[in-house]
Scaffold this active site. Structure first.
Site, PDB file in Angstrom:
ATOM      1  N   HIS A 180       0.815  -1.217   0.000  1.00 31.24           N
ATOM      2  CA  HIS A 180       0.000   0.000   0.000  1.00 31.24           C
ATOM      3  C   HIS A 180       0.848   1.267   0.000  1.00 31.24           C
ATOM      4  O   HIS A 180       0.341   2.345  -0.312  1.00 31.24           O
ATOM      5  CB  HIS A 180      -0.991  -0.014   1.166  1.00 31.24           C
ATOM      6  CG  HIS A 180      -0.412   0.309   2.503  1.00 31.24           C
ATOM      7  ND1 HIS A 180      -0.110  -0.646   3.444  1.00 31.24           N
ATOM      8  CD2 HIS A 180      -0.090   1.488   3.083  1.00 31.24           C
ATOM      9  CE1 HIS A 180       0.361  -0.077   4.533  1.00 31.24           C
ATOM     10  NE2 HIS A 180       0.387   1.224   4.339  1.00 31.24           N
ATOM     11  N   ASP A 212      -0.097  -7.423   1.478  1.00 28.99           N
ATOM     12  CA  ASP A 212       0.438  -6.071   1.654  1.00 28.99           C
ATOM     13  C   ASP A 212       1.965  -6.051   1.643  1.00 28.99           C
ATOM     14  O   ASP A 212       2.594  -5.372   2.454  1.00 28.99           O
ATOM     15  CB  ASP A 212      -0.092  -5.432   2.939  1.00 28.99           C
ATOM     16  CG  ASP A 212       0.084  -3.914   2.938  1.00 28.99           C
ATOM     17  OD1 ASP A 212       0.201  -3.332   1.849  1.00 28.99           O
ATOM     18  OD2 ASP A 212       0.116  -3.319   4.033  1.00 28.99           O
ATOM     19  N   SER A 288       4.876   2.243   7.816  1.00 29.03           N
ATOM     20  CA  SER A 288       4.496   1.155   6.911  1.00 29.03           C
ATOM     21  C   SER A 288       5.701   0.653   6.131  1.00 29.03           C
ATOM     22  O   SER A 288       6.408   1.425   5.485  1.00 29.03           O
ATOM     23  CB  SER A 288       3.436   1.629   5.930  1.00 29.03           C
ATOM     24  OG  SER A 288       2.215   1.842   6.572  1.00 29.03           O
TER      25      SER A 288
END
Length: 440
Positions: A180, A212, A288
């Site tokens: 993402h 992901d 992330s």
């Protein structure tokens, strides 16, 4: 960093979208219509603006250090801290410059990634090391060991730049991050955190939205690869340290501490069930794709998700993808560039509300929000606004119902969809396609 709402005004659960409103929890990220990207000249202008911003941040750090030192000497520590806060507020208040919106990756719209592809490679895979013998490392030793193996990532799409983290997998430039972080990107830039702030343009080896994870490639040599540990050896109560870039480059190389608070926590994110490591280590937008470390400086997970709430105070609920999953997916991406065996219709949908059911004259159904033009569903005439009320003769009222029916099928198999459009019922036959063909 995905933000996952524990509770929602409508009693459901799901991820916050770009506008701040809450999308339905039963809308898996199957696909979206490809975005309109800017011209090559517009892209160059975006990149120049981002590099100008990065240079400005460097000078701001220098100015902050000089100003704080001067204020501390002249007026005491309190004024120095006040000056630092003002400088941070200034940086945050000027996130939009030259038409570029500087944003955390949780705000990026989910789109196909159009980053230039890197050649596939044979014989490269991740190795999971056993726990070392001897005493654990100190926090300082862990930081010194691991910081050169973590990178800052900027991904540009249209007129926006998102920021995240990454992990060095090999000395010759294979980088691991979250899918993402780079969704919808036209270009990706990797910045080393080894003190040199050297930047590289990255190419995409492959990505997998369901887990992901994504693998990038930069043209570099002599990098410091991370040591990956075995997540199956993790126990609740173990030390857990998160290393990454919360809020992006402004706080690059931040280490936060916590513990492993749960193993193999099942979390449904955008229609996909994920088995994740739960941790109390602080995670924020920009973490992330960063590293979750054990007491020996081994990467036991890739940080990906945190819990937030509108009505309750939620603290210390962060999540990471276990290194065992990371190895399986990364090895496949390195070898094939994608994960096969993921059949999909190529639609984005949501359950109908009670009011919508009454208006459409149905007892339940799935409202089609969008249809991927590269899918067979589009070719067979399925369009946004259609309502799917049945699949292969079974009534459906959620995307999960559709997923349950197609779970035993493969790409190339056909689903018979019963639709309602403008009050009229019709039936179409749609062939399932591989998910990676729509993510490319």
């Amino acid at each position: 960093m995905h933000s996952y709402y524990y509770d929602r005004p409508d009693g459901q659960k799901g991820r916050q979208d770009q506008s701040g409103t809450l999308p339905p929890s039963d809308c898996p990220p199957i696909c979206l219509t490809p975005p309109r990207f800017p011209s090559a000249q517009e892209q160059r202008e975006v990149r120049r603006a981002w590099k100008k911003e990065r240079r400005r941040r460097r000078w701001k750090k220098v100015l902050a250090a000089v100003l704080i030192a001067a204020l501390v000497v002249g007026s005491g520590t309190g004024l120095g801290l006040g000056a630092l806060v003002l400088l941070q507020r200034y940086a945050a208040a000027n996130r939009e410059e030259n038409g570029v919106i500087w944003m955390g990756e949780e705000e990026a719209q989910e789109q196909p990634t159009l980053v230039e592809r890197a050649p596939l490679v044979e014989g490269v895979s991740l190795t999971l090391s056993p726990l070392p013998e001897g005493e654990a490392l100190t926090y300082q030793e862990i930081y010194e060991k691991c910081l050169p193996s973590v990178v800052s990532i900027q991904a540009g799409s249209e007129n926006a730049v998102s920021e995240g983290s990454g992990i060095v997998c090999t000395a010759d430039g294979y980088i691991l991050t979250n899918s993402h972080v780079i969704e919808g990107a036209r270009w990706v830039e990797v910045v080393l955190l080894d003190g040199s702030e050297t930047s590289y343009e990255a190419k995409l080896v492959g990505r997998d939205g369901q887990t992901d994870l994504a693998v990038l490639k930069i043209e570099a040599q002599g990098l410091t690869p991370a040591e990956f540990g075995d997540s199956s050896l993790v126990q609740v109560g173990d030390l857990a340290l998160a290393l990454g870039n919360p809020l992006g480059a402004q706080f690059a190389g931040t280490l936060s501490d916590g513990i492993i608070s749960f193993r193999d926590r099942g979390v449904t994110v955008e229609g996909y069930e994920m088995e994740l490591i739960q941790t109390t280590a602080a995670l924020n937008s920009g973490n992330s794709g960063g590293a979750l470390l054990n007491a020996y400086g081994q990467v036991i997970g890739v940080t990906t998700l945190k819990m937030i709430s509108d009505s309750d105070t939620i603290e210390g609920l962060g999540f990471a993808i276990p290194s065992g999953t990371v190895k399986t997916v990364a090895d496949a991406l390195l070898a094939e560039g994608h994960i096969s065996g993921r059949p999909t219709l190529g639609i984005l949908g949501r359950s109908l509300s009670v009011r919508e059911c009454l208006e459409a004259g149905v007892t339940g159904g799935v409202y089609v929000s969008s249809v991927e033009e590269a899918s067979d569903a589009w070719d067979k005439g399925l369009r946004s606004g259609d309502i799917i009320v049945g699949v292969n003769g079974q009534a459906v009222s959620s995307v999960e119902d559709i997923n349950d029916i197609k779970s035993a099928l493969s790409a190339g198999d056909v689903l018979e969809l019963e639709l309602v459009r403008d009050g009229q019922r019709r039936t179409i036959r749609v062939e399932l396609v591989e998910q990676y063909t729509l993510d490319a």
